[in-house]
Scaffold this motif. Sequence first.
Motif, PDB file in Angstrom:
ATOM      1  N   MET A  74      31.932   0.987 -19.486  1.00  0.00           N
ATOM      2  CA  MET A  74      33.311   0.486 -19.465  1.00  0.00           C
ATOM      3  C   MET A  74      34.102   0.997 -20.658  1.00  0.00           C
ATOM      4  O   MET A  74      35.263   1.417 -20.534  1.00  0.00           O
ATOM      5  N   PRO A 122      25.539   6.184 -19.247  1.00  0.00           N
ATOM      6  CA  PRO A 122      25.886   4.801 -19.652  1.00  0.00           C
ATOM      7  C   PRO A 122      26.051   3.895 -18.453  1.00  0.00           C
ATOM      8  O   PRO A 122      26.371   4.321 -17.344  1.00  0.00           O
ATOM      9  N   SER A 123      25.895   2.663 -18.755  1.00  0.00           N
ATOM     10  CA  SER A 123      26.123   1.611 -17.754  1.00  0.00           C
ATOM     11  C   SER A 123      26.542   0.355 -18.494  1.00  0.00           C
ATOM     12  O   SER A 123      26.377   0.247 -19.711  1.00  0.00           O
ATOM     13  N   GLY A 124      27.053  -0.604 -17.761  1.00  0.00           N
ATOM     14  CA  GLY A 124      27.432  -1.857 -18.390  1.00  0.00           C
ATOM     15  C   GLY A 124      28.631  -1.677 -19.299  1.00  0.00           C
ATOM     16  O   GLY A 124      29.587  -0.960 -19.017  1.00  0.00           O
ATOM     17  N   ASP A 125      28.556  -2.333 -20.421  1.00  0.00           N
ATOM     18  CA  ASP A 125      29.681  -2.297 -21.365  1.00  0.00           C
ATOM     19  C   ASP A 125      29.906  -0.905 -21.917  1.00  0.00           C
ATOM     20  O   ASP A 125      31.053  -0.500 -22.185  1.00  0.00           O
ATOM     21  N   THR A 126      28.845  -0.120 -22.068  1.00  0.00           N
ATOM     22  CA  THR A 126      29.008   1.235 -22.609  1.00  0.00           C
ATOM     23  C   THR A 126      29.832   2.077 -21.660  1.00  0.00           C
ATOM     24  O   THR A 126      30.738   2.818 -22.058  1.00  0.00           O
TER      25      THR A 126
END
Length: 838
Positions: free
Chosen positions: A652, A646-650
């Motif tokens: 987080m 995951p990256s970004g909002d996922t």
Amino acid sequence: MSPKVYSEQALRALVEPFAQPMLVVEAEGRVQVANVAYARLLGLTLEQVEGRSFLDFVQPEERSRMGDRFHRLATGAPLDGRPQLYKVLSVHGAPGEVYVQANPLSLEGGRFALLLSCMVISDRPVELVVAERLVDTSAGLVSARSEEGVRRVALAGLEAAGFRARILRWDGTRLVVRDGVSLPADAHLALEALSDGRPVFGGADQAQPTHAYLPVGGPQSEVLWVAGPWVAPRHGSVLTLFAKVVGAALADAHLQADGARSRWEVESVAEMARFVAQPVPPPPETFLARVAELLQARAVALHVTSDPGQAPRLSAHVGLEEGSVTAGDAARATGVLLASSLREDGGVLSSEAQGRALETLSEGRFGSGTAARLTRGGECVGVVQALRAKERPFDERDARLLSTLAELLVTLLEQRRLRAESARQLTETRLLLDLARTTSGVLETASILDVASDFLVHLLDVSNCFILLYDEQAKVLRGAAASAAHRDLFRTVVVPLDSDDLAARVALERKPIAVEDLTSASVSVSAVLIDRLGEKALLGLPLTSREELIGVVLVDDVRGPRPFGPELIELAEATCGQLALSIANARLYESLWASYAELAATRAEMVKRERFAALGELSAIVAHEVRNPLGVIFNAVATLRRIMSPSGDTAMLLDIVAEESDRLNRMVADLLDFTRPRNPVLQPEDLLRVLQDALEAARAQAPTERPVHVHVEVEPGVATVPMDRRQIRQALFNVAVNAIQAMPQGGEVWVQARRDTHGGREQLRIDVMDQGPGIPAELLHRVFEPFFTTKAQGTGLGLAVVKRILEEHRGEIAVESAPGRGTTFTFWLPLTQPQSLS
């Protein structure tokens, strides 16, 4: 009236040639001109005569008649023209008789005048002149106001009549001349005159009598010695009559003096009675000062007896130490009259021998004295005496007055004694009431004993007070309290009950024992008290309650030997009874309080165990039910990260799930740590290393926006300490985390470890101090309560766990804080305890 008109010069020429006294008097009665003969008759100069009223030189008894006669002549009234007889006064005091013939004259200016021609009458019989002088003197005796005045007038009249005179007095043993000259050679004739009551003539060596002894009579046995050229038996009746007149005048003066003296004495005694009857009785010195004023004494002294049967001692005086006389000589001087005054009722007068002794001891200041005994209820309680110089001896009236004043003085002393006794009783009652009020409001034995020891010093007027309590198991008396000056010293005193010490005797006999003089007594007393305090007198009193021995009270006096009277011992026993009751009540309260405290502690421990048991059971269920889902969540988050990258909002959101799950897991761990009872395993641990590990972990656990500097100080000599390393590290960790989190903007944390005394023994003290905002005062007492927190994400178990860890180590934790001034947590850990408490 002659038609010739005279000028002043003509008048002077008219009168000056005459050898007989002549003068010219104007209409106003003023002497205008006089001749030398008239001035010589008056014993004056012409300047002293002319210009004055002619009535100034006429005998006072005839001035009115002569003035009226002159006025009638001046107005032309017809009068008897024969010469007039009248007396003129000489400056020498001797009146002279003259015949006066008046003739009218005319002066310049139409003024009227009289020419007075005087013919001096001489060649009068000497007996007549003497008789007239004696009659004049007798008339003058009436105006004499005192006995001395009568004697002075009588002697002056005899001398004016041409006699020499003295007064002799019979004092009961011998004749005394009042003017101090020697007695006549034939003074025995004076005794004959006194015994027979008639004149006795002397001068056997001459052809005619030269002197006579005339009995005066009156209040005293006195004789007039009269000598002169006209003393003869034919004049005896005149002289005897004069002597009787003198005696009558003396009796009258004596009566008047006695009356005046009596009135004065009554007024003086009444005034002294009012003085004594004041609401606040005056001091004896003030009374003695008034006595000295009334008797005109140089000194007045008061001797009183302290106990019946004892000799009076000087207690008050006025005027004794004036001048160069020392206090010792003055005190010895006042002892001269003591013995005689104690033997007789009423006032006594000093004898000649006592007067000489007074004069010697006082270096001439005193030579006469009077004294009176003070009695109350038929017993002698003292002596008051007054002293004068020998030139002014006291008499019976002074002694009588002093005896009356002595009765008032007894009343004054009794009033002062009763007032002092009432004040003492009132003071004692107030002190006892204060003691009862104080001891009833204090329920600690030590405080009661300290208050009582200081109280007894003031109540009994002693130097020190010591209280020993009985140790029944050891059979000894232990020093428990003392008056303020020697409290620390006396707490080390131990007196075995089987010793011969006075305190042990008081405890065994259960009765007071008094030693008036320790320097000569054979009684045994603690060497600490004798050697270090210098005691001179000692009183021991038992402390008992319901026939049970509580202890012993000792009071001493270091000022000197002192008798402890029955009244003082009775007062001390009453006070000790109150003290024993207060100690018994305090011990009962302490016993009850200890029982209640033990019961409350047991109950609290039971409640605590029940609560922890319930909480432990609940925590185990919660941990089991929560950790299983947490394990699934942790695995799911890890799998998602591995599969999805995951990256970004996922990313987080996965981080948030992982962080909150971890926080929930820690909460479960804290709950299990708090509820799981664990006995610490104590081992000697390196204190510095434990502190450093805990603080490093805390800094890693609680990052801040700005750096926080941590300082560690360990006192040299504190290397290893018995503790459970893991638990103490956890406790320090929890406190350090709170300190660092309290300073998000950075700051300093100080950790100090040293040895200190706490709870009566040496312990390890660890202080953790921060510079945070502090804890509000209203929340300070709740910081160690489970589940109490001021943090948004806190569990409220951190400090509760710290408190439990220290209690399991037999230690304590305390906190001090003030808003804006940081917070300090203090750990107390025993330095000597078993290595394992299991």
